[in-house]
Every structure is written in C-alpha cells, then in structure tokens.
Design a protein around this motif. Sequence first.
Motif, PDB file in Angstrom:
ATOM      1  N   HIS A   1      43.633  52.865  39.804  1.00  0.00           N
ATOM      2  CA  HIS A   1      44.939  52.741  40.442  1.00  0.00           C
ATOM      3  C   HIS A   1      44.778  52.437  41.930  1.00  0.00           C
ATOM      4  O   HIS A   1      43.802  52.842  42.549  1.00  0.00           O
ATOM      5  CB  HIS A   1      45.751  54.033  40.305  1.00  0.00           C
ATOM      6  N   THR A   2      45.774  51.758  42.469  1.00  0.00           N
ATOM      7  CA  THR A   2      45.834  51.518  43.910  1.00  0.00           C
ATOM      8  C   THR A   2      47.164  52.044  44.421  1.00  0.00           C
ATOM      9  O   THR A   2      48.199  51.867  43.767  1.00  0.00           O
ATOM     10  CB  THR A   2      45.729  50.018  44.239  1.00  0.00           C
TER      11      THR A   2
ATOM     12  N   GLN B   1      50.678  51.678  41.197  1.00  0.00           N
ATOM     13  CA  GLN B   1      50.811  51.072  39.875  1.00  0.00           C
ATOM     14  C   GLN B   1      51.211  52.122  38.844  1.00  0.00           C
ATOM     15  O   GLN B   1      50.819  53.275  38.944  1.00  0.00           O
ATOM     16  CB  GLN B   1      49.480  50.442  39.460  1.00  0.00           C
TER      17      GLN B   1
ATOM     18  N   LYS C   1      50.548  52.686  35.052  1.00  0.00           N
ATOM     19  CA  LYS C   1      49.771  52.242  33.894  1.00  0.00           C
ATOM     20  C   LYS C   1      49.894  53.281  32.775  1.00  0.00           C
ATOM     21  O   LYS C   1      49.609  54.457  32.995  1.00  0.00           O
ATOM     22  CB  LYS C   1      48.293  52.078  34.268  1.00  0.00           C
TER      23      LYS C   1
ATOM     24  N   GLN D   1      41.471  52.248  43.823  1.00  0.00           N
ATOM     25  CA  GLN D   1      40.753  51.015  43.525  1.00  0.00           C
ATOM     26  C   GLN D   1      41.206  49.902  44.482  1.00  0.00           C
ATOM     27  O   GLN D   1      42.386  49.761  44.765  1.00  0.00           O
ATOM     28  CB  GLN D   1      41.042  50.607  42.077  1.00  0.00           C
ATOM     29  N   LYS D   2      40.263  49.139  44.992  1.00  0.00           N
ATOM     30  CA  LYS D   2      40.539  48.019  45.911  1.00  0.00           C
ATOM     31  C   LYS D   2      41.263  48.477  47.182  1.00  0.00           C
ATOM     32  O   LYS D   2      42.013  47.719  47.781  1.00  0.00           O
ATOM     33  CB  LYS D   2      41.362  46.941  45.202  1.00  0.00           C
TER      34      LYS D   2
ATOM     35  N   MET E   1      50.423  45.139  47.475  1.00  0.00           N
ATOM     36  CA  MET E   1      49.998  45.388  46.094  1.00  0.00           C
ATOM     37  C   MET E   1      49.812  44.079  45.337  1.00  0.00           C
ATOM     38  O   MET E   1      48.819  43.879  44.632  1.00  0.00           O
ATOM     39  CB  MET E   1      51.036  46.254  45.378  1.00  0.00           C
ATOM     40  N   SER E   2      50.774  43.166  45.480  1.00  0.00           N
ATOM     41  CA  SER E   2      50.720  41.899  44.754  1.00  0.00           C
ATOM     42  C   SER E   2      49.552  41.044  45.222  1.00  0.00           C
ATOM     43  O   SER E   2      48.870  40.407  44.416  1.00  0.00           O
ATOM     44  CB  SER E   2      52.031  41.130  44.942  1.00  0.00           C
TER      45      SER E   2
ATOM     46  N   HIS F   1      45.993  42.533  44.057  1.00  0.00           N
ATOM     47  CA  HIS F   1      45.731  42.409  42.616  1.00  0.00           C
ATOM     48  C   HIS F   1      46.076  41.029  42.065  1.00  0.00           C
ATOM     49  O   HIS F   1      45.943  40.799  40.851  1.00  0.00           O
ATOM     50  CB  HIS F   1      46.510  43.482  41.852  1.00  0.00           C
ATOM     51  N   SER F   2      46.548  40.132  42.934  1.00  0.00           N
ATOM     52  CA  SER F   2      46.913  38.765  42.527  1.00  0.00           C
ATOM     53  C   SER F   2      47.834  38.776  41.310  1.00  0.00           C
ATOM     54  O   SER F   2      47.613  38.056  40.330  1.00  0.00           O
ATOM     55  CB  SER F   2      45.644  37.958  42.207  1.00  0.00           C
ATOM     56  N   THR F   3      48.846  39.634  41.376  1.00  0.00           N
ATOM     57  CA  THR F   3      49.766  39.820  40.256  1.00  0.00           C
ATOM     58  C   THR F   3      51.197  39.878  40.763  1.00  0.00           C
ATOM     59  O   THR F   3      51.471  40.475  41.794  1.00  0.00           O
ATOM     60  CB  THR F   3      49.453  41.145  39.508  1.00  0.00           C
TER      61      THR F   3
ATOM     62  N   TYR G   1      54.286  41.668  39.992  1.00  0.00           N
ATOM     63  CA  TYR G   1      54.621  42.870  39.222  1.00  0.00           C
ATOM     64  C   TYR G   1      56.047  42.831  38.683  1.00  0.00           C
ATOM     65  O   TYR G   1      56.948  42.261  39.304  1.00  0.00           O
ATOM     66  CB  TYR G   1      54.436  44.120  40.086  1.00  0.00           C
TER      67      TYR G   1
END
Length: 262
Positions: free
Chosen positions: A34-35, A50, A52, A167-168, A212-213, A216-218, A220
């Motif tokens: 998680h970040t 996040q 999850k 994470q990250k 965040m986006s 994680h290149s996402t 959301y």
Amino acid sequence: MSRTSYDRYLTVFSPEGRLYQVEYAFKAISGSGHTAVAIRGKDTTVVITQRKVADKLIDASTVTHLFGITPTIGCVMTGLTADAHAQVARARREAADFRYKYGYEITPDALSRRLANINQVYTQRAGMRPLGISMIIIGIDPEVGPQCFRLDPAGYFVGFHATAAGQKHQEAMNHLEKKWKKLDNGRGADDPAKAGQSLSRDEVIEMAIEAMSTVHSTDYKPGEVEIGICSSHEDEEETKGLWRIMDEEEIEEHLLAYAEKD
C-alpha cells in the motif's frame, strides 16, 4: 559474530551501529503493498491511500486503512494490519486519557509525540518488538491550523507539508518535492511554509490524487482509494474542523476534477 547473530536480538547493536530488527520493521511497511500520501494546505489537510480487497468473499466495507482517533484527529496506517489496529487502539486510549486529565482534546503534535515515545520504547526492550507500521496523523490545531505528522517504528516523528509512506513512498516523496519546488517559485518566494499555506481545499485534494496516480501510473476509480480529510474551509459546513472519511460520490467528483484538469 556474523550479521545473522546481530539480527536475532532487538537490543544489540551491530558493529556499524545498526539495529537490524528495527530496519526489518521498516521493510514490513514497504512490503505491505500500500501507498499513503498526506498533504496540508491553507485550511485543509488530507490523506489518501489505496483500498485493496484481498479476496472476493471479503466484505469491502470492512476493509480500511483510515481511522478516527478524536473528533478532530484522524490517521492513515500503512504496514501490518494487526499492528495498525493495536496502535490505533493505543492512540485512542492516550487521547481519551489526555481529555480526562486536562479537560480538552489533545492536539495532533502532542498525540504524535506521545505515540513516538511509545514506539521508541519498543526498540529498547527485549520482551517487545517494534510495530511494523507507519502512521500519518492529520488534524486541525486550534492555534496553528492544519497539521500533518508521520511516525515510524524507530520512534521518530516530524511535521510535514506533504509526505508519503509504504510501497513506492520514495517515488511519491520525489514527486511531492518537485510539486513543492514549483509552488515555491510561483507562490512562496522560496519559503515552503508560505507555498503550502496558499493551497486551497480542492488543490490539496487534487494534489494528493495526482501523487497517487503518478506514482502508480493508474487512473483510480472511486472504490479503489480512500480519502480522509480535516478542513476548516467554509464548504465544510457541518463537519468544519472535524475528521471525516469521504464517500465514493465525493471522491468521484474530485477524481473527475483532476482528470479534467489534465
């Protein structure tokens, strides 16, 4: 003695002056998957993480990393979930004891200092182990406004304009530092405090979503993130200055605003 001899004991330093068990607690945070990102502005402080759900049979409404400690203070926990629940319970107890003893709610910095002291004790006694969690506390201080503190297993805590954990987290911190440099040049005249104080409520939320986006290149969806907020902004009518967790509809509004901004 080899390294394996030193990392069996919490209270024994290696020849390099390291406590391996404490370092392993930090790795437990990074390995959680998680970040979390926290940012504070002129009248608002926000945390985002996040959401999850590990199994399709799990009730998603029972899965959260955001917790309220007092009516005006909340936190995001990153790391081992069981340790996080234990730390939150201790934080609530400490806040309740403070209220009972002094007659008013504890401030975010006083709570952070107390919990950091407890974390430090966990690194110096053989019968204990450090908690494998990073805790980011946010709240509104009646005197100084929005506050954001990050605590780690070693007992270190410090206030932040913006921070990340999990994470990250390093990539997120690098991204936030770049954003802050732009703010310094555009608004704060090389003073990070002034730059942060110029951020409005919506800018703080969208900056957290962007961090965040980007990391994680996402892109959301509303059900994939959690956002906690403490704000004294005029838009927060009934919840002014209070900790609350945004519902999916409100998160979707801010995600759309960020997408349109891009």
